[in-house]
Structures are given as structure tokens and as C-alpha cells.
Design a protein around this motif. Structure first.
Motif, mmCIF file in Angstrom:
data_model
loop_
_atom_site.group_PDB
_atom_site.id
_atom_site.type_symbol
_atom_site.label_atom_id
_atom_site.label_comp_id
_atom_site.label_asym_id
_atom_site.label_seq_id
_atom_site.Cartn_x
_atom_site.Cartn_y
_atom_site.Cartn_z
ATOM 1 N N ILE A 103 50.758 48.824 30.225
ATOM 2 C CA ILE A 103 51.513 47.835 31.007
ATOM 3 C C ILE A 103 51.624 48.279 32.457
ATOM 4 C CG2 ILE A 103 53.630 46.476 31.111
ATOM 5 C CD1 ILE A 103 51.958 46.201 28.514
ATOM 6 N N VAL A 104 52.007 49.533 32.666
ATOM 7 C CA VAL A 104 52.095 50.116 34.008
ATOM 8 C C VAL A 104 51.542 51.529 33.928
ATOM 9 C CG1 VAL A 104 53.625 50.859 35.863
ATOM 10 C CG2 VAL A 104 54.122 48.749 34.631
ATOM 11 N N SER A 105 50.661 51.867 34.838
ATOM 12 C CA SER A 105 50.083 53.214 34.850
ATOM 13 C C SER A 105 50.059 53.745 36.269
ATOM 14 C CB SER A 105 48.668 53.212 34.260
ATOM 15 O OG SER A 105 47.808 52.427 35.055
ATOM 16 N N ALA A 106 49.934 55.063 36.386
ATOM 17 C CA ALA A 106 49.980 55.709 37.697
ATOM 18 C C ALA A 106 48.818 55.275 38.585
ATOM 19 C CB ALA A 106 49.970 57.222 37.531
ATOM 20 N N ASP A 107 47.665 54.951 37.988
ATOM 21 C CA ASP A 107 46.500 54.579 38.796
ATOM 22 C C ASP A 107 46.428 53.088 39.081
ATOM 23 O OD1 ASP A 107 45.867 53.567 36.345
ATOM 24 O OD2 ASP A 107 44.034 54.757 36.062
ATOM 25 N N SER A 108 47.465 52.351 38.660
ATOM 26 C CA SER A 108 47.567 50.903 38.897
ATOM 27 C C SER A 108 46.525 50.096 38.138
ATOM 28 C CB SER A 108 47.469 50.572 40.396
ATOM 29 O OG SER A 108 48.511 51.190 41.108
ATOM 30 N N ASN A 109 45.757 50.726 37.273
ATOM 31 C CA ASN A 109 44.781 50.010 36.450
ATOM 32 C C ASN A 109 45.497 49.583 35.167
ATOM 33 O OD1 ASN A 109 42.453 48.902 35.393
ATOM 34 N ND2 ASN A 109 41.595 50.887 34.753
ATOM 35 N N ASP A 110 46.341 48.556 35.278
ATOM 36 C CA ASP A 110 47.225 48.188 34.180
ATOM 37 C C ASP A 110 47.454 46.689 34.170
ATOM 38 O OD1 ASP A 110 49.288 47.602 36.165
ATOM 39 O OD2 ASP A 110 49.502 49.774 36.349
ATOM 40 N N ALA A 111 48.123 46.229 33.138
ATOM 41 C CA ALA A 111 48.360 44.798 32.958
ATOM 42 C C ALA A 111 49.226 44.230 34.069
ATOM 43 C CB ALA A 111 49.021 44.557 31.597
ATOM 44 N N TRP A 112 50.219 45.036 34.560
ATOM 45 C CA TRP A 112 51.097 44.535 35.625
ATOM 46 C C TRP A 112 50.282 44.182 36.868
ATOM 47 C CZ3 TRP A 112 52.595 45.001 40.602
ATOM 48 C CH2 TRP A 112 53.821 44.472 40.971
ATOM 49 N N HIS A 113 49.421 45.084 37.309
ATOM 50 C CA HIS A 113 48.641 44.843 38.514
ATOM 51 C C HIS A 113 47.580 43.766 38.294
ATOM 52 C CE1 HIS A 113 50.537 48.673 39.631
ATOM 53 N NE2 HIS A 113 50.349 48.273 40.881
ATOM 54 N N THR A 114 47.040 43.691 37.086
ATOM 55 C CA THR A 114 46.087 42.615 36.781
ATOM 56 C C THR A 114 46.777 41.263 36.879
ATOM 57 O OG1 THR A 114 44.826 44.084 35.320
ATOM 58 C CG2 THR A 114 44.522 41.718 35.031
ATOM 59 N N ALA A 115 47.989 41.157 36.306
ATOM 60 C CA ALA A 115 48.745 39.911 36.396
ATOM 61 C C ALA A 115 49.096 39.588 37.844
ATOM 62 C CB ALA A 115 50.012 40.016 35.553
ATOM 63 N N LYS A 116 49.423 40.625 38.605
ATOM 64 C CA LYS A 116 49.760 40.414 40.017
ATOM 65 C C LYS A 116 48.548 39.904 40.791
ATOM 66 C CE LYS A 116 52.591 40.773 43.554
ATOM 67 N NZ LYS A 116 53.765 39.893 43.677
ATOM 68 N N GLN A 117 47.369 40.450 40.506
ATOM 69 C CA GLN A 117 46.132 39.968 41.156
ATOM 70 C C GLN A 117 45.893 38.505 40.826
ATOM 71 O OE1 GLN A 117 43.507 42.981 39.541
ATOM 72 N NE2 GLN A 117 43.237 43.918 41.563
ATOM 73 N N SER A 118 46.077 38.160 39.568
ATOM 74 C CA SER A 118 45.884 36.772 39.158
ATOM 75 C C SER A 118 46.897 35.866 39.853
ATOM 76 C CB SER A 118 46.029 36.669 37.635
ATOM 77 O OG SER A 118 45.765 35.365 37.196
ATOM 78 N N GLN A 119 48.121 36.347 39.968
ATOM 79 C CA GLN A 119 49.177 35.582 40.639
ATOM 80 C C GLN A 119 48.844 35.352 42.106
ATOM 81 O OE1 GLN A 119 52.977 37.588 41.324
ATOM 82 N NE2 GLN A 119 54.033 35.834 40.421
ATOM 83 N N GLU A 120 48.290 36.359 42.747
ATOM 84 C CA GLU A 120 47.927 36.223 44.160
ATOM 85 C C GLU A 120 46.774 35.251 44.360
ATOM 86 O OE1 GLU A 120 47.254 40.282 45.140
ATOM 87 O OE2 GLU A 120 49.375 40.735 45.503
ATOM 88 N N LEU A 121 45.913 35.112 43.345
ATOM 89 C CA LEU A 121 44.822 34.135 43.437
ATOM 90 C C LEU A 121 45.344 32.717 43.241
ATOM 91 C CD1 LEU A 121 41.951 35.904 41.472
ATOM 92 C CD2 LEU A 121 42.071 35.502 43.936
ATOM 93 N N ASP A 122 46.157 32.522 42.200
ATOM 94 C CA ASP A 122 46.706 31.194 41.938
ATOM 95 C C ASP A 122 47.899 31.345 41.013
ATOM 96 O OD1 ASP A 122 47.342 28.595 41.454
ATOM 97 O OD2 ASP A 122 45.387 28.001 40.641
ATOM 98 N N ALA A 123 49.085 31.248 41.589
ATOM 99 C CA ALA A 123 50.300 31.456 40.805
ATOM 100 C C ALA A 123 50.536 30.341 39.797
ATOM 101 C CB ALA A 123 51.508 31.576 41.729
ATOM 102 N N ASN A 124 49.907 29.161 40.027
ATOM 103 C CA ASN A 124 50.125 28.015 39.146
ATOM 104 C C ASN A 124 49.071 27.887 38.060
ATOM 105 O OD1 ASN A 124 52.463 27.115 40.565
ATOM 106 N ND2 ASN A 124 51.117 26.296 42.169
#
Length: 625
Positions: free
Chosen positions: A199-220
Motif C-alpha cells: 500500500i505504501v513503501s519507502a521507494d514510492s512504488n506502491d498502490a498509494w502512489h499508483t492511485a495518486k498518478q491515476s488521480q492526477e491524470l483524471d480524478a473522475n
């Protein structure tokens, strides 16, 4: 402080904490916005575990979208090839009316429009139909985008190109198609990371950052929303589990991460409130538990509760109050400094009243007086003990005799020294024991017991220990000088010369044997008269700084130590200086008939363990550890 006062104090602690919480209830700003580099107060969740968490994300490269080819239709139906323009227009109108825009194959509005455009050169005859079909296609592209359906969006763009390959919407839709395809890949990646519990990892290769990337592309985008919801579900679940395990720092970290993804999420906000309530309940419970542990003198339990309160974020001032209580218990047990107490015995009587002594350091002895008082040395009293407020009385010693049939050394020797008024001297008199006063007459119950040897005093404390289960004993010499001085550093406990006020039973020149008698203390303290020529009842005068009576006067007192001619190699920790088989023991303090020099704080005497006298009694101590 009495046990009752202690209980009131503890209840006060709880009420203060409760009122604070009622006035300052926990809320989401308490949980998430407290600075991590400052002490946190009540109701604040420390978020120091976020220090290594980086909420920034790397820019995602969109999927490369090659030019979507125009839609190509198949023409297997030879009958359609012979249709006239009017027939094709009629077929288009009928298909639109039936909402057969794109299906079934070779029998839909788009199919007929393409056939018409192939044979009709006058654009005005089919422009309206083309616009209707294009609007339908554009509407469907939005549906495909809303569903994140890349395949459907690709097909729709191809059909649009078939109608009008130059229209401006094509490039926009192809860009949106690239976004949809990228989000779909992020969704797949994120769900796999959730499945792997990354979910969250020190190298940011995790579900949280993946979801954040997707949100930045299109939150809707629906896949974005689904991924955000799933990540937050895990974070919320972990936050609640951490809170239930009382790990509020971890709970704060988890819920903060959830809030960073969806700041306005009602579920996140509700969870923050729920964690705050759990924390508040935990705080109140811990305060009750530490107060109970203090009341029960359960030091390990109190220390555990204190650490949990510190982890919870209790204010520093309150932590210090509890720590002070624990420190006190480690030294004094359930008692407080200068607290007075006694213990009820099985027959309903009470043990001698004891007073809890403060810890401290003082300089023992004197380098300016007799050799027996040298060398001066620093003594450290860092343990808890109590001292009887008064010298042991005749009544208290009588309890011991009646319970044990003990025979004192005076009884065995059939004599002790008494004061002879006619000569002004002490002399041995037969059949004198603890029942007699300084004149050899019957002693009153409230007078200090005298004609007591060191052996007798030790027998008394052993008996008291046996019937109470508590470690009663004689004072050490260092302890006696400590309680005698009671923080003073002057020659006498009260100052440098004759006392200015009546403080002790001392030999004063104003005292008379009887009211009109000429017998007085010619060498006593000048201009001093306390009303007693001989022994006074215990507790007749004012208490000293340590709330003790008669430490300097009334009767001299036995202490536990063996006699040594100097303090060379003497203990410096308050313990008695003992040697196996020693014959002489130390006597401290002055008496009703002592010379003025005997009242000097550092003055000391010696006598055999069997020695008895009309001036000599004792008081007792009790270890509190």
C-alpha cells in the motif's frame, strides 16, 4: 500527605483530564495537523511516521496512440449497391428513427450514410444526417470515456474518422484515449499492489502512489475512483486496527495518507472522528488505571500506564505529575513526605505514630569539636523511612512486656540509675525498671520509657516487626543526626545559643524541682524554662522541621550503631555502622538533665548494650521500601 489526601489528589488528576477533554474534544485537526517537532498535547495524534513518506509522484507517460484508422465497412449485400439516393436517404431516416445508428451490420444509419456519400456529390442532401450521426458518436465517446472503455472509444473514434477525418474532436479524443488506456494499466498495477499488500513503501512504488498518478491524470475516471476507494479502504482499515491496538501514531499515519488522497471523503472524515473517540476513551481509561496503580503502589503497572499516556500525547506537565508520583512510590511506597500514620494491631490498639522522613544530604559530625565527632563527612539519605514522632512511651512499652513477658536488663540486674534530688546526682537504686520514672517512682503512661538498655530497645522493635510484618528497627546514628538537625547547620538544632522560644524539654535555669523549691539547674540554659525539671510527657513541645518531638531533649536515645572513636571509614549512605560482637553502642541527643554541650547536634555518647539510666530511652524507625 495522608492516604485520604492522596486519593483526593488522584481523583483531581482524573477530573482535570476529563474537564480538559470536555473543553477540547478531539477532532480531525488534532489528529492530522499537530507539528511533529513539538510535544503533543491531549487529543493530538503524532504523525512522525510520515517523515519518510513522500506524497510526490513521478509524471506518468501516456500510452502512445498511433493514428486510429478510419472504420471500414464490408459490402456483401449486392442488393444495396443498386439503391438510389432517395432510397438510401429513406433508409438513413428510418434507421435514425429506429435508433439503428451503428447496428446491425449493413443495416444502420452510418452504413447508409457512407453509401450515400459515395454516390451523392451534393453534400447538402446528407449534411443533416451526418451531423446527427456525428453527435451520436460524440455522445457515445463520452460514455466510453466515463466507463474507461478503451476498446469502445477506439471503435467510436474510427467511425468518426469515417464520417469526417478532419474534424478537431478527433485529436482530443485520441488524447483522451491515451489517458484512458494509461489509467487502465495503472488500475491493473494498483490492484496487483493492493493484492500484494504494497500500500505504501519507502521507494514510492506502491498502490498509494499508483492511485495518486491515476488521480492526477483524471480524478473522475471510474477506474481512478475505484482504485482510490480501494486504497483508502485498506488505509482506513489499518488505521482503525492500529487505533484499536492503541498505536495512535500509526493510526494517524494511515488516516493522513488516506486524507491526502481524498481530502473531502466522508468516510475518511468519519474515520478520523472515530479514531479521536477511541483515543479519548483510551486516555480516560489509562488515567483511571494509572491512578489505581498509584493507589495500590503497583509501580510496574503505573510505569506501563505512564508510557502509554506519553505515547498517547498526554501533556508534559501532567506526565511530570504522574512521574513524580511514581518516583515517590519508588522511595516511600504508598506514603508521602512528612505524612503521619500508624497501624492498628489485632487488639485494637495502634502502633506508635510514625512520620515519613524526606530524602536529603547533610554534613555529619564536626571538625571543630571533640575527636569522636571527626571527620565531617557528607551523608546521603536517598531511601524512604519513617521515624516515630515521639520517644516510645511507658504505655507502648507495656504492650510489649504484656505480650511477651520479656525481662529487661534492669529487671535482670535488679537495679538502674535514678536521680537523687538531695545530692543532685544519679545513683543506682535497687528494683528499678521500665515502670519507674527518673526519681524511681511509678512512671506515667504518657512519659517516655526509661531504664531501657540497647538490648531492650532491640527486643521491642523485633516484637513490633513480628506482629505487624513491617521492618521496624532502631535508627542509625547518621539518621538520628539527620532528623535532629532537620536541615539546620547551626551548633544546636535550634541555633547557636539559648533557644529564644520554648522548643524542647531542656535543663533551664528557670526550671524548679517543685514550685517553691530552691532546687534548680544552675548550669542550665540561661533565661530558659520549659516548665519541667525532670521528664516531660512525650509530645509536650513543638514539632521540628521534620514533624518530630523531643529529638534534642527530654531523654537521650539509643541508636543501632556500634561505637567507633571517629568517623574514619564510616558509612555515608545512612546505614548503621555495625561490627560483629561489639560491646558499646551509640547514644544520641540530650536529656532533661544533660550539660549544654550534650545538645550540640554532632555530640555523641557510648554505653554498654546492657546499660540503663533515668535519662535514656529510644525511638524507632520503619523502612518503607
Amino acid at each position: 500527605m495522608t492516604t485520604k489526601e492522596t486519593t483526593v489528589l488522584i481523583i483531581g488528576f482524573i477530573l482535570v483530564g476529563f474537564l480538559y477533554l470536555m473543553k477540547h474534544p478531539l477532532h480531525e485537526m488534532d489528529l492530522l495537523d499537530a507539528p511533529t517537532n513539538q510535544p503533543v498535547g491531549i487529543g493530538v495524534l503524532a504523525s512522525n511516521r510520515l517523515e519518510q513518506f513522500n506524497p510526490e509522484t513521478e509524471t506518468v507517460e501516456l500510452d502512445t496512440i498511433l493514428d486510429v484508422p478510419a472504420w471500414e465497412m464490408t459490402e456483401d449485400n449486392t442488393e444495396l449497391k443498386t439503391q438510389s439516393n432517395d432510397e438510401l436517404i429513406a433508409s438513413i431516416e428510418q434507421a435514425i428513427s429506429d435508433e439503428r445508428y451503428f447496428q446491425p451490420e449493413q443495416d444502420n444509419a452510418l452504413f447508409y450514410l457512407i453509401r450515400l456519400k459515395a454516390i451523392e456529390t451534393d453534400e447538402s442532401k446528407y449534411a443533416s444526417y451526418q451531423q446527427q450521426i456525428k453527435q451520436r458518436l460524440l455522445a457515445l465517446t463520452q460514455v466510453a470515456i466515463a466507463k474507461s472503455d478503451a476498446q469502445q472509444l477506439t471503435n467510436l473514434i474510427a467511425k468518426l474518422k469515417t464520417i469526417d477525418s478532419e474534424q478537431q474532436n478527433i485529436k482530443t479524443l485520441e488524447q483522451q484515449l491515451a489517458t484512458v488506456k494509461t489509467i487502465n494499466k495503472l488500475y491493473t498495477k494498483g490492484m496487483q499492489q493492493i493484492s500484494n499488500n504494497v500500500i505504501v513503501s519507502a521507494d514510492s512504488n506502491d498502490a498509494w502512489h499508483t492511485a495518486k498518478q491515476s488521480q492526477e491524470l483524471d480524478a473522475n475516471n471510474p477506474k481512478t475512483i475505484q482504485l482510490l476507494v480501494k486504497v483508502n479502504e485498506v488505509l482506513i482499515e489499518n488505521a482503525l486496527l492500529a487505533a484499536q491496538e492503541s498505536d495512535y501514531n500509526l493510526a494517524a499515519t494511515q488516516i493522513q495518507q488516506a486524507k491526502l488522497l481524498t481530502p473531502k471523503s466522508e468516510k475518511v472524515i468519519a474515520t478520523i472522528k472515530q479514531i479521536a473517540q477511541l483515543k479519548q476513551q483510551r486516555y480516560l481509561w489509562l488515567e483511571q488505571q494509572i491512578s489505581k496503580a498509584i493507589s495500590n503502589v503497583n509501580i510496574p503497572r503505573a510505569e506501563t500506564m505512564l508510557q502509554q499516556l506519553a505515547n498517547l500525547g498526554l501533556q508534559q506537565s501532567q506526565l511530570q505529575e504522574y512521574q513524580s508520583e511514581i518516583n515517590r512510590m519508588q522511595i516511600y511506597g504508598k506514603y508521602h513526605v512528612l505524612e503521619e500514620f500508624s497501624q492498628e494491631l489485632s487488639d485494637g490498639s495502634q502502633t506508635p505514630k510514625m512520620v515519613v522522613m524526606p530524602t536529603g544530604r547533610y554534613v555529619m559530625g564536626s571538625n571543630k569539636l571533640g575527636k569522636y565527632q571527626k571527620p565531617q563527612h557528607l551523608v546521603n539519605i536517598d531511601y524512604g523511612f519513617a521515624v516515630s514522632q515521639n520517644e516510645i512511651s511507658v504505655a507502648q512499652f507495656k504492650q510489649f512486656i504484656q505480650a511477651t513477658n520479656y525481662r529487661t536488663d534492669a529487671d535482670k540486674n535488679r537495679k538502674s540509675k535514678v536521680y537523687e534530688v538531695r545530692t543532685g546526682h544519679l545513683k543506682n537504686k535497687r528494683n528499678i525498671n521500665w515502670k519507674n520514672n527518673y526519681l524511681g517512682k511509678k512512671a506515667k503512661d504518657n512519659e517516655p520509657v526509661i531504664h531501657i538498655s540497647w538490648n531492650d530497645a532491640q527486643a521491642y522493635v523485633k516484637w513490633l516487626t513480628a506482629i505487624t510484618g513491617k521492618p521496624y528497627r532502631l535508627l542509625s546514628e547518621a539518621e538520628f543526626e539527620y532528623i535532629l538537625r532537620a536541615t539546620s547547620t547551626s551548633l544546636y538544632p535550634w541555633g547557636e545559643g539559648t533557644p529564644k522560644n520554648i522548643i524542647e524539654n531542656l535543663p533551664g535555669q528557670l526550671d524548679r524541682f517543685e514550685k517553691n523549691s530552691r532546687v534548680k539547674w544552675a548550669k542550665g540554659f540561661e533565661n530558659y524554662g520549659d516548665g519541667y525539671f525532670g521528664i516531660a510527657p512525650v509530645g509536650s513541645f513543638i514539632l521540628n522541621q521534620f514533624r518530630l518531638n523531643d529529638t534534642a531533649g527530654n531523654v537521650m536515645e539509643w541508636v543501632a550503631d556500634c561505637w567507633h572513636d571517629s568517623y574514619v571509614r564510616a558509612p555515608i549512605d545512612g546505614t548503621p555502622w555495625l561490627n560483629s560482637g561489639c560491646q558499646d553502642h551509640v547514644i544520641r541527643g540530650g536529656s532533661w538533665s544533660s550539660a549544654k554541650s550534650d545538645f550540640i547536634s554532632s555530640h555523641r555518647f557510648k554505653a554498654k548494650a546492657t546499660f540503663t539510666d533515668a535519662r535514656l530511652g529510644f525511638r524507632i524507625a520503619l523502612d518503607l521500601k
